[in-house]
Scaffold this motif. Structure first.
Motif, PDB file in Angstrom:
ATOM      1  N   ALA A 143      -7.053  -5.633   0.556  1.00 37.48           N
ATOM      2  CA  ALA A 143      -5.960  -6.654   0.587  1.00 37.48           C
ATOM      3  C   ALA A 143      -6.102  -7.628   1.544  1.00 37.48           C
ATOM      4  O   ALA A 143      -5.881  -8.995   1.454  1.00 37.48           O
ATOM      5  CB  ALA A 143      -4.458  -5.801   1.050  1.00 37.48           C
ATOM      6  N   VAL A 160       1.694  -6.748   5.084  1.00 38.48           N
ATOM      7  CA  VAL A 160       1.450  -5.625   4.162  1.00 38.48           C
ATOM      8  C   VAL A 160       2.700  -4.588   4.379  1.00 38.48           C
ATOM      9  O   VAL A 160       2.837  -4.339   5.469  1.00 38.48           O
ATOM     10  CB  VAL A 160       0.072  -5.047   5.078  1.00 38.48           C
ATOM     11  N   ARG A 172      -8.128   0.460   0.591  1.00 38.36           N
ATOM     12  CA  ARG A 172      -7.126  -0.651  -0.005  1.00 38.36           C
ATOM     13  C   ARG A 172      -6.471  -1.653   0.918  1.00 38.36           C
ATOM     14  O   ARG A 172      -6.332  -2.774   0.419  1.00 38.36           O
ATOM     15  CB  ARG A 172      -5.909   0.249  -0.632  1.00 38.36           C
ATOM     16  N   VAL A 173      -6.315  -1.385   2.115  1.00 40.66           N
ATOM     17  CA  VAL A 173      -5.874  -2.393   3.250  1.00 40.66           C
ATOM     18  C   VAL A 173      -6.975  -3.310   3.592  1.00 40.66           C
ATOM     19  O   VAL A 173      -6.722  -4.529   3.346  1.00 40.66           O
ATOM     20  CB  VAL A 173      -5.576  -1.600   4.533  1.00 40.66           C
ATOM     21  N   ILE A 230       1.088  -1.222   0.067  1.00 39.03           N
ATOM     22  CA  ILE A 230      -0.062   0.124   0.060  1.00 39.03           C
ATOM     23  C   ILE A 230       1.068   1.222  -0.013  1.00 39.03           C
ATOM     24  O   ILE A 230       1.665   1.524   1.067  1.00 39.03           O
ATOM     25  CB  ILE A 230      -1.071  -0.037   1.222  1.00 39.03           C
ATOM     26  N   VAL A 266       3.900  -0.710   3.803  1.00 40.90           N
ATOM     27  CA  VAL A 266       3.385   0.379   3.809  1.00 40.90           C
ATOM     28  C   VAL A 266       4.334   1.144   3.320  1.00 40.90           C
ATOM     29  O   VAL A 266       5.447   1.077   4.118  1.00 40.90           O
ATOM     30  CB  VAL A 266       2.563   0.868   5.192  1.00 40.90           C
ATOM     31  N   ALA A 297      -6.124   5.324   1.912  1.00 42.32           N
ATOM     32  CA  ALA A 297      -5.299   3.861   2.175  1.00 42.32           C
ATOM     33  C   ALA A 297      -6.087   2.675   2.804  1.00 42.32           C
ATOM     34  O   ALA A 297      -5.967   1.605   2.484  1.00 42.32           O
ATOM     35  CB  ALA A 297      -4.013   4.134   2.998  1.00 42.32           C
ATOM     36  N   CYS A 338      -3.237   2.880   7.871  1.00 42.23           N
ATOM     37  CA  CYS A 338      -3.215   1.390   7.632  1.00 42.23           C
ATOM     38  C   CYS A 338      -3.235   0.733   8.971  1.00 42.23           C
ATOM     39  O   CYS A 338      -3.932  -0.325   8.901  1.00 42.23           O
ATOM     40  CB  CYS A 338      -1.853   1.145   7.109  1.00 42.23           C
ATOM     41  N   TRP A 397      -0.485  -4.911  -5.262  1.00 43.46           N
ATOM     42  CA  TRP A 397       0.137  -3.693  -5.333  1.00 43.46           C
ATOM     43  C   TRP A 397      -0.990  -2.367  -5.568  1.00 43.46           C
ATOM     44  O   TRP A 397      -1.910  -2.531  -6.452  1.00 43.46           O
ATOM     45  CB  TRP A 397       0.830  -3.486  -6.751  1.00 43.46           C
ATOM     46  N   SER A 398      -0.790  -1.269  -4.586  1.00 43.57           N
ATOM     47  CA  SER A 398      -2.010  -0.298  -4.374  1.00 43.57           C
ATOM     48  C   SER A 398      -1.357   1.109  -4.235  1.00 43.57           C
ATOM     49  O   SER A 398      -0.550   1.194  -3.333  1.00 43.57           O
ATOM     50  CB  SER A 398      -2.990  -0.881  -3.597  1.00 43.57           C
ATOM     51  N   GLU A 399      -1.578   1.954  -5.061  1.00 45.72           N
ATOM     52  CA  GLU A 399      -0.876   3.441  -4.835  1.00 45.72           C
ATOM     53  C   GLU A 399      -2.254   4.120  -4.773  1.00 45.72           C
ATOM     54  O   GLU A 399      -3.289   4.219  -5.289  1.00 45.72           O
ATOM     55  CB  GLU A 399      -0.214   3.624  -6.113  1.00 45.72           C
TER      56      GLU A 399
END
Length: 293
Positions: free
Chosen positions: A51, A59, A47-48, A7, A61, A44, A71, A35-37
């Motif tokens: 995941a 994870v 996205r966490v 992340i 970060v 965030a 996160c 993969w996450s931007e």
């Protein structure tokens, strides 16, 4: 190899940037991470959660304290380890754990380091790893976030702090573990999980992020003169030795303010409030650290 998620705050960089992170992970055998931007840390948590739903077992970060905080707010209590590649302005949480701003070394620690269970704080429903505060520090962060921090880094905090030292104090009533602890004027209230701010200045003496307690400090310093004395005393000793500062250790704390005051956590500004309620969540997050750290 564990199922790894990354992340990343796309606006932060260190070393060769995110491309170096991809290559370093690939060389270590992580060829297809989740993969996450995100453009801002506030995106965030979603996205966490995604995941974790997809089975992430580790994870990574990429970012600063604000990114880590967002996160951790989701990861706490889930049992999934956190690995940090510090890429922010202050990186106070990473620094307190001796995590390097070096991508290959950070990846090595993240993949193969020891696991350390650490406390987190929770204030007004949101978790933090470093510090939460109301008053001067929150106003300072709000001003610095107006573009100055990206341009000038830590200097932005010093500059904005100097503009806030003449601010009007407020009245605070603070209960610690259900008992009245402080009542009077205040210019800043801090609740910490670690002891140091940037520059290695210790705000809270003997603070540990795994002792099952939070640190609490309140200052009633007003104006440049009293703040100068307080800062100087902190630099050469501890904040608690200043006549304008009181500190203690807590499991939970409740703060009532005479007027609405802005608060922050882990360097990220939040709204204005008259009430703060915080508690410790012992050993809520697992972080990959250097062996022996």
């Amino acid at each position: 190899m564990s199922k790894v998620a990354v992340i990343a705050h796309a606006g932060k960089t260190v070393g060769g940037g995110l491309e170096e992170l991809r290559q370093t992970l690939a060389h270590a055998g992580v060829t297809d991470p989740m993969w996450s931007e995100v453009p801002k840390s506030r995106f965030a948590p979603k996205r966490v959660r995604a995941a974790l739903k997809d089975g992430a077992e580790l994870v990574f970060v990429w970012g600063g304290d604000g990114m880590v905080q967002r996160c951790v707010d989701v990861l706490a209590g889930k049992g999934v380890p956190l690995a940090i590649v510090p890429a922010g302005t202050a990186n106070l949480f990473a620094s307190s754990l001796d995590l390097p701003q070096d991508i290959p070394e950070a990846v090595q620690i993240g993949l193969h380091g020891s696991e350390r269970q650490l406390d987190v704080g929770k204030i007004n429903g949101e978790r933090f790893t470093v510090m939460a505060g109301a008053g001067l520090d929150a106003q300072m962060i709000q001003d610095a976030d107006g573009g100055l921090k990206d341009r000038f880094g830590r200097v932005a905090y010093i500059w904005t702090a100097s503009k806030q030292l003449r601010g009007d104090p407020f009245k605070a009533r603070i209960e610690v573990d259900g008992q009245l602890w402080y009542k009077g004027k205040a210019s800043c209230v801090l609740i910490g999980n670690v002891g140091s701010l940037f520059g290695g200045v210790d705000v809270f003496e003997n603070a540990r992020p795994d002792d099952g307690l939070l640190e609490l400090g309140v200052t009633n310093a007003e104006g440049i003169g009293q703040w100068a004395r307080t800062i100087a005393q902190t630099a050469i000793g501890t904040a608690s030795s200043s006549p304008f500062v009181q500190t203690t250790k807590v499991e939970k704390v409740e703060v009532e303010l005479s007027r609405k005051v802005r608060y922050e956590l882990d360097g990220g500004e939040r709204t204005t409030v008259k009430h703060l309620k915080a508690k410790v969540e012992p050993k809520a997050i697992t972080v990959r650290v250097r062996d022996g750290a």
